[in-house]
Design a protein around this motif. Sequence first.
Motif, PDB file in Angstrom:
ATOM      1  N   GLU A 103       4.594   2.728  -4.450  1.00  7.37           N
ATOM      2  CA  GLU A 103       5.775   3.036  -3.647  1.00  7.37           C
ATOM      3  C   GLU A 103       5.971   4.523  -3.387  1.00  7.37           C
ATOM      4  N   THR A 104       4.898   5.303  -3.486  1.00  8.18           N
ATOM      5  CA  THR A 104       4.970   6.694  -3.075  1.00  8.18           C
ATOM      6  C   THR A 104       4.919   6.746  -1.556  1.00  8.18           C
ATOM      7  N   ALA A 105       5.243   7.911  -0.992  1.00  7.50           N
ATOM      8  CA  ALA A 105       5.233   8.051   0.466  1.00  7.50           C
ATOM      9  C   ALA A 105       3.839   7.806   1.024  1.00  7.50           C
ATOM     10  N   GLN A 106       2.818   8.228   0.299  1.00  9.10           N
ATOM     11  CA  GLN A 106       1.451   8.041   0.777  1.00  9.10           C
ATOM     12  C   GLN A 106       1.073   6.565   0.812  1.00  9.10           C
ATOM     13  N   ASP A 107       1.409   5.840  -0.246  1.00 12.15           N
ATOM     14  CA  ASP A 107       1.099   4.415  -0.292  1.00 12.15           C
ATOM     15  C   ASP A 107       1.868   3.632   0.768  1.00 12.15           C
ATOM     16  N   ALA A 108       3.055   4.120   1.126  1.00 14.24           N
ATOM     17  CA  ALA A 108       3.906   3.393   2.066  1.00 14.24           C
ATOM     18  C   ALA A 108       3.250   3.225   3.428  1.00 14.24           C
ATOM     19  N   GLY A 109       2.352   4.114   3.802  1.00 16.42           N
ATOM     20  CA  GLY A 109       1.705   4.016   5.099  1.00 16.42           C
ATOM     21  C   GLY A 109       0.445   3.177   5.093  1.00 16.42           C
ATOM     22  N   LEU A 110       0.118   2.562   3.942  1.00 14.27           N
ATOM     23  CA  LEU A 110      -1.108   1.786   3.810  1.00 14.27           C
ATOM     24  C   LEU A 110      -0.797   0.315   3.589  1.00 14.27           C
ATOM     25  N   THR A 111      -1.784  -0.531   3.810  1.00 12.86           N
ATOM     26  CA  THR A 111      -1.624  -1.972   3.603  1.00 12.86           C
ATOM     27  C   THR A 111      -2.444  -2.391   2.384  1.00 12.86           C
ATOM     28  N   PHE A 112      -1.788  -3.030   1.415  1.00 11.68           N
ATOM     29  CA  PHE A 112      -2.450  -3.533   0.217  1.00 11.68           C
ATOM     30  C   PHE A 112      -2.585  -5.051   0.357  1.00 11.68           C
ATOM     31  N   THR A 113      -3.801  -5.529   0.579  1.00  8.56           N
ATOM     32  CA  THR A 113      -4.036  -6.960   0.756  1.00  8.56           C
ATOM     33  C   THR A 113      -4.652  -7.537  -0.515  1.00  8.56           C
ATOM     34  N   PRO A 114      -3.957  -8.461  -1.191  1.00  8.17           N
ATOM     35  CA  PRO A 114      -4.543  -9.066  -2.398  1.00  8.17           C
ATOM     36  C   PRO A 114      -5.676 -10.007  -2.008  1.00  8.17           C
ATOM     37  N   VAL A 115      -6.835  -9.846  -2.641  1.00  9.42           N
ATOM     38  CA  VAL A 115      -8.005 -10.657  -2.283  1.00  9.42           C
ATOM     39  C   VAL A 115      -8.570 -11.442  -3.462  1.00  9.42           C
ATOM     40  N   ALA A 116      -8.159 -11.092  -4.685  1.00  8.24           N
ATOM     41  CA  ALA A 116      -8.706 -11.772  -5.859  1.00  8.24           C
ATOM     42  C   ALA A 116      -7.810 -11.508  -7.063  1.00  8.24           C
ATOM     43  N   TRP A 117      -8.134 -12.184  -8.170  1.00  7.98           N
ATOM     44  CA  TRP A 117      -7.455 -11.971  -9.451  1.00  7.98           C
ATOM     45  C   TRP A 117      -8.506 -11.611 -10.492  1.00  7.98           C
ATOM     46  N   ASP A 118      -8.165 -10.675 -11.361  1.00 10.06           N
ATOM     47  CA  ASP A 118      -9.064 -10.309 -12.449  1.00 10.06           C
ATOM     48  C   ASP A 118      -8.240 -10.141 -13.720  1.00 10.06           C
ATOM     49  N   ALA A 119      -8.887 -10.293 -14.857  1.00  5.42           N
ATOM     50  CA  ALA A 119      -8.205 -10.121 -16.139  1.00  5.42           C
ATOM     51  C   ALA A 119      -8.275  -8.663 -16.563  1.00  5.42           C
ATOM     52  N   LEU A 250      -6.473  -8.031  -7.399  1.00  2.02           N
ATOM     53  CA  LEU A 250      -7.321  -6.958  -6.892  1.00  2.02           C
ATOM     54  C   LEU A 250      -7.021  -6.815  -5.403  1.00  2.02           C
ATOM     55  N   TYR A 251      -6.866  -5.599  -4.947  1.00  2.00           N
ATOM     56  CA  TYR A 251      -6.429  -5.350  -3.571  1.00  2.00           C
ATOM     57  C   TYR A 251      -7.496  -4.618  -2.763  1.00  2.00           C
ATOM     58  N   LEU A 252      -7.510  -4.901  -1.472  1.00  2.00           N
ATOM     59  CA  LEU A 252      -8.191  -4.044  -0.513  1.00  2.00           C
ATOM     60  C   LEU A 252      -7.113  -3.214   0.165  1.00  2.00           C
ATOM     61  N   VAL A 253      -7.274  -1.912   0.130  1.00  2.00           N
ATOM     62  CA  VAL A 253      -6.290  -1.006   0.721  1.00  2.00           C
ATOM     63  C   VAL A 253      -6.839  -0.509   2.049  1.00  2.00           C
ATOM     64  N   THR A 254      -6.050  -0.658   3.094  1.00  2.00           N
ATOM     65  CA  THR A 254      -6.489  -0.278   4.439  1.00  2.00           C
ATOM     66  C   THR A 254      -5.416   0.527   5.136  1.00  2.00           C
ATOM     67  N   ASN A 255      -5.834   1.208   6.192  1.00  4.31           N
ATOM     68  CA  ASN A 255      -4.920   2.033   6.976  1.00  4.31           C
ATOM     69  C   ASN A 255      -4.774   1.412   8.359  1.00  4.31           C
ATOM     70  N   PRO A 256      -3.584   0.909   8.704  1.00  8.00           N
ATOM     71  CA  PRO A 256      -3.409   0.257  10.010  1.00  8.00           C
ATOM     72  C   PRO A 256      -3.628   1.192  11.187  1.00  8.00           C
ATOM     73  N   ARG A 257      -3.635   2.493  10.935  1.00  7.03           N
ATOM     74  CA  ARG A 257      -3.850   3.464  12.021  1.00  7.03           C
ATOM     75  C   ARG A 257      -5.320   3.852  12.167  1.00  7.03           C
ATOM     76  N   SER A 258      -6.189   3.242  11.372  1.00  8.27           N
ATOM     77  CA  SER A 258      -7.610   3.574  11.417  1.00  8.27           C
ATOM     78  C   SER A 258      -8.222   3.152  12.746  1.00  8.27           C
ATOM     79  N   PRO A 259      -9.136   3.950  13.312  1.00 10.15           N
ATOM     80  CA  PRO A 259      -9.820   3.548  14.553  1.00 10.15           C
ATOM     81  C   PRO A 259     -10.723   2.333  14.341  1.00 10.15           C
ATOM     82  N   LYS A 260     -11.014   2.001  13.076  1.00 11.34           N
ATOM     83  CA  LYS A 260     -11.843   0.833  12.775  1.00 11.34           C
ATOM     84  C   LYS A 260     -11.001  -0.334  12.256  1.00 11.34           C
ATOM     85  N   ALA A 261      -9.725  -0.347  12.593  1.00 11.37           N
ATOM     86  CA  ALA A 261      -8.816  -1.372  12.066  1.00 11.37           C
ATOM     87  C   ALA A 261      -9.292  -2.782  12.404  1.00 11.37           C
ATOM     88  N   ALA A 262      -9.818  -2.987  13.590  1.00 15.38           N
ATOM     89  CA  ALA A 262     -10.273  -4.321  13.992  1.00 15.38           C
ATOM     90  C   ALA A 262     -11.465  -4.769  13.144  1.00 15.38           C
TER      91      ALA A 262
END
Length: 470
Positions: A103-119, A250-262
Motif C-alpha cells: 500500500e505504498t504510493a509506488q505499489d498503488a500504481g501496479l497490479t498484483f495478480t495472484p497466480v498460485a499458492w505456496d507454503a 504468489l503474485y505477478l506484478v505488472t504495470n498497466p501503463r506498460s507498452p507491453k501490457a497486451a
Amino acid sequence: MSVRLTRLLSVALIGACLATPAIAKTKTHTHSRAKASTAAKGPVLIWRGDVATAQGVVNEVAQAWSRAGHGTIELQPFNTASGIDAVALGTADLAGSARGTDETAQDAGLTFTPVAWDALVLITSSSNPVSNLTLKQAHDIYFGKITNWSEVGGSAAPIDVYAVASPGDGIEYSLRQLLFGRGTQPVAAPRLYVNTHKLEEGIELNPNGFGAATLGDIKGNSKVKAVSINGKFASVANIADGSYVLYTPLYLVTNPRSPKAAEVQTFIEFLQSDAVKTAMRNHSILPFQDGAALVTMDSGRRSRILAETGGHASHVTAISAPGATYAARAAVAPTSPDTAAAKQALDKRTIADKLGAAEKVAAEKGAQSDQTALTGVKGGVAATHVTSLAHVKGSATATGKKAGKGKKVADANDDQAKPAATGQTYKVAKGDTLFSIAKSHAVDVAQLRSWNHLKGDNVKPGQSLRISRD
C-alpha cells in the motif's frame, strides 16, 4: 531512483562479496536460455523478482511459453523489491512476488495478480533434531524471546536467526504479517542476506541456523528441512485444505501503463493452461484456482494465528479485497460477468476510499481548531486533538490547553516528553533481547540505545540498562 531501490542497492553492496558468484551464475544461465529461444516468435518479456519463485516453476513456464511460439521470457531473479521497482520504472515487464501490495504510493500504481499458492516454511539444517514448532514458538524465536534450541526440544545451542535484508522482501513480509500482524515488524535476526537463496546457503552450513523460505523453493534440497507447524507439515494437500496455516499467494506484478501490457496479459492468461498448472504442482505449488476456498478462509486464519502468537493486526488488504478479486477473475476470464462485477466493486471501493480520505482531512482540520489538546495518544477523539501513543501505559490522562503562538505542546514522541517509566533500571535476564525489553517497558528500542549509549542491539545477561530518560 526510488527510496526502496536506493535501500536495496545499499544492501546489495554490503553483501556483494557473498552474492557475486551466485549472481554471475544466474546471469550466465539466463543468457544461455535466451539464446536457445532465439527462434521463438514474439516479444521478449523481462521477468524480475523473488528468487524463490524463480527457482523452478518460472523457469519451466518460461520454456513452455517459448515452445508455444509466444516469444521469450528473460529471467532476472534476485528479490521482491528489485522486481517491483523494475516494473514500476519500466525496466521489467513482470515481477514475481510472495506478497501483495504494501500500500505504498509506488505499489498503488501496479497490479498484483495472484497466480498460485505456496507454503511459507521455517527451515533449519537437515541435521537439526528439531522437527516441529508451534506458532507461538516461531513468533518468540523471531521476537527474540526464545534464543536456544533447547527451549524447543533441541540441543543446547543458540538459535542463529537469518533473514533477508531487502526491505519489502516477499517471504519475510508475508511471514511477519501472519505472525505479528504487520509485515514491517523488526525481528531479532542479526544475520542478513541479500535474498532467500543466500539465506538457504548459510543455513546449509550451520546446524543451528533458522530462517524462512518457501516450499517450492526448497524442494529437492536435502541439506535443509522445513519444520512442521503445530504438527502439520507443509505440502500441497495441506495448503489446499488450509491445515498448514503459513501459506501465501504468489503474485505477478505488472504495470498497466506498460507498452507491453497486451503481451503481459496474454502471458497471465497462459498461466491458466493445464501444462502450467501441472508444472506448478510438480514444484509443490498450488495453482490459484485450486485454492479458491483459501480466499474465504483468509480472515479467520489470520485472526487465529494472531490469537495464538499474541500479535496485533494492523491494516491488511485481504486477498479477497476488490482489487485482488478483480485481478484474479480478469486473469481467468477477462470478459465474464463475474469479472465485470468485480471491476464495479473495485471502482466503488476506490470512490469510497477517496470520499473517506476527504472526510478524514475535514475532521482533522476541525479537531485542530479546538482549543484543547490531549497528549499521549494518536488519532482523533471527538473534538480533542490527539498526538501520540508512544509512551502511554494504562489510561491516557495528560490534557492541557493548546500552546499559544511561539509555544509548543509537549508530545510523547518529543525528546522533552517524559517516558512511561522514570528513574528506573532493568537487569538483563537470560533470553532477553533489546526488542523484548523495549516492548515490556513500553519504550522504543532507539530510546534504549540512546539512554544506554549502545551502538547496536546486543545485550548480555546481568547487564544493567536504564529504561527511562531520567
